[in-house]
Scaffold this active site. Structure first.
Site, PDB file in Angstrom:
ATOM      1  N   GLU A 179      40.803  41.566  41.474  1.00  0.00           N
ATOM      2  CA  GLU A 179      41.927  42.162  40.748  1.00  0.00           C
ATOM      3  C   GLU A 179      43.122  42.439  41.659  1.00  0.00           C
ATOM      4  OE1 GLU A 179      41.157  45.957  38.829  1.00  0.00           O
ATOM      5  OE2 GLU A 179      43.095  45.928  37.830  1.00  0.00           O
ATOM      6  N   LYS A 221      41.132  39.109  37.546  1.00  0.00           N
ATOM      7  CA  LYS A 221      41.703  40.162  36.687  1.00  0.00           C
ATOM      8  C   LYS A 221      43.155  40.398  37.100  1.00  0.00           C
ATOM      9  CE  LYS A 221      41.014  44.933  35.161  1.00  0.00           C
ATOM     10  NZ  LYS A 221      40.010  45.867  34.671  1.00  0.00           N
ATOM     11  N   SER A 263      45.403  46.076  31.420  1.00  0.00           N
ATOM     12  CA  SER A 263      46.494  46.423  30.500  1.00  0.00           C
ATOM     13  C   SER A 263      47.658  47.081  31.239  1.00  0.00           C
ATOM     14  CB  SER A 263      45.996  47.280  29.339  1.00  0.00           C
ATOM     15  OG  SER A 263      45.438  48.499  29.765  1.00  0.00           O
ATOM     16  N   GLY A 265      49.290  49.789  31.639  1.00  0.00           N
ATOM     17  CA  GLY A 265      50.304  50.707  31.135  1.00  0.00           C
ATOM     18  C   GLY A 265      51.028  50.177  29.905  1.00  0.00           C
ATOM     19  N   ARG A 294      42.992  51.610  29.788  1.00  0.00           N
ATOM     20  CA  ARG A 294      43.788  52.442  28.883  1.00  0.00           C
ATOM     21  C   ARG A 294      43.936  51.845  27.490  1.00  0.00           C
ATOM     22  NH1 ARG A 294      48.300  53.065  33.398  1.00  0.00           N
ATOM     23  NH2 ARG A 294      47.118  51.270  34.140  1.00  0.00           N
TER      24      ARG A 294
HETATM   25  P1  13P Z   1      44.079  49.363  32.664  1.00  0.00           P
HETATM   26  O1  13P Z   1      43.739  48.385  31.565  1.00  0.00           O
HETATM   27  O2  13P Z   1      44.243  50.781  32.178  1.00  0.00           O
HETATM   28  O3  13P Z   1      45.213  48.869  33.527  1.00  0.00           O
HETATM   29  O4  13P Z   1      42.810  49.459  33.599  1.00  0.00           O
HETATM   30  C1  13P Z   1      42.172  48.319  33.966  1.00  0.00           C
HETATM   31  C2  13P Z   1      41.588  48.476  35.302  1.00  0.00           C
HETATM   32  O5  13P Z   1      40.410  48.316  35.487  1.00  0.00           O
HETATM   33  C3  13P Z   1      42.493  48.786  36.418  1.00  0.00           C
HETATM   34  O6  13P Z   1      41.828  48.624  37.631  1.00  0.00           O
END
Ligand code: 13P
Length: 341
Positions: A179, A221, A263, A265, A294
């Site tokens: 990610e 990701k 996501s 934010g 979120r």
């Molecule tokens: P969000 O979808 O809230 O950005 O979180 C995903 C996530 O795992 C961030 O590391």
């Protein structure tokens, strides 16, 4: 490393109509979320909340391929003594674990960070495998800001750490979610987000190659390509979808089985709309799905507000968002479906 087994798990994580629930908020982050709904962040409340999600059988069985857990949660038991990991497995979903130790200030790069957590990671992965984790997550954070941010130094430090992490995961027969998040904060436009995302992805895949990571046994990701939150600009759903797919096609090898977006934010519905528009474009070399925190949890958290009598409503809210995102994974979501629920 058993590549076939890793590829099988990675493929299950992005099965048609399914995506990942990111429920791996650190103790600090979940406190922020609980503060917003007036709930005290105790170990018991955190357990109750996550148990509520994992017991939403309809959503878990049909729409959630895997759940990313935090260290505390992977060791917790439900009220009746069943390990939370078992609840996830019983629903046919795969338990995963966040293994990074957070973004820390990077020397000589003011305002930038590198994600830490490599020391001792091989041992921790072994333990997590024993606790049931079959995939892991490591989040690198790349900011866009005036003054040449992100720097090449920060991008490279993070890309290198992501690749080291991914290699250690695969050696432990755990699928790495890689990610590299380019933040949507800031006043930059969409073209700048595109440019930074492209550079970050290309350097990440270069490092993955140098570290001999098997692309068939990982999940990416990434962020979507959007204008900065403080830019005052708004992009259409189609623009976000087209730009995001374009940057992925330019930088992500087809050997990667799946891309599961964060996501970051965006509002619940925006995150769903963007995913659906991308999948509706069709002709993609990898599966595109969600790995939302979120955007899946804001609604259930609000409905729950820490009260036992609200558990059913919270589960309904979670099931609804999971179903909407499942439709988006198939490119079949439309705004009208939100109201039909
Ligand atoms: P969000 O979808 O809230 O950005 O979180 C995903 C996530 O795992 C961030 O590391």
């Amino acid at each position: 490393m058993q590549l076939e087994a890793l590829n099988k798990i990675a493929t299950q994580m992005v099965a048609p109509g399914k995506g990942i629930l990111a429920a791996d908020e650190s103790t600090g982050t979940i406190k922020k979320r609980f503060d917003a709904i007036g709930v005290e962040s105790t170990e018991e409340n955190r357990r109750d909340y996550r148990e509520l999600l994992f017991r939403t059988t309809d959503a878990m069985q049909n729409y959630i391929s895997g759940v990313i857990l935090y260290d505390e949660t992977i060791r917790q038991n439900a009220k009746d003594g069943t390990p939370l990991v078992k609840l996830i497995e019983q629903a046919g979903s795969i338990p995963g674990i966040k293994v990074d130790k957070g973004a820390k200030p990077l020397p000589f790069c003011p305002g930038e960070t590198v994600t830490e957590g490599l020391d001792g990671l091989a041992d921790r992965l072994k333990e997590y495998y024993g606790l049931g984790a079959r995939f892991a997550k490591w989040r690198a954070v790349i900011d866009i800001a005036p003054g040449n941010i992100p720097s090449y130094t920060a991008i490279m430090a993070n890309a290198h750490a992501l690749a080291r992490y991914a290699a250690l995961c695969q050696e432990a027969n755990i699928v790495p979610i890689v990610e590299p998040e380019v933040l949507m904060d800031g006043d930059h436009d969409m073209a700048r987000c595109y440019q930074v995302t492209e550079l970050v992805l290309k350097l990440v895949f270069e490092q993955l190659y140098f570290h001999r990571v098997a692309l068939e046994g990982m999940i990416l990701k990434p962020n979507m390509v959007v204008p900065g939150k403080k830019s005052g600009r708004k992009a259409s759903v189609e623009e976000v979808a087209e730009n995001t797919v374009r940057v992925l096609k330019a930088a992500v090898p087809a050997a990667v089985p799946g891309v599961a977006f964060l996501s970051g934010g965006q509002s619940d519905e925006e995150a769903t709309a963007h995913l659906s528009a991308m999948n509706a474009l069709g002709n993609l070399p990898w599966t595109l799905t969600f790995s939302y925190g979120r955007a899946l949890q804001a609604a259930p958290q609000k409905a729950w507000a820490g009260k036992a009598e609200n558990v059913k409503a919270a589960q309904a809210a979670f099931a609804h968002r999971a179903r909407m995102n499942s439709l988006a994974q198939r490119g079949e979501w439309s705004p009208a479906l939100e109201k039909a629920a």
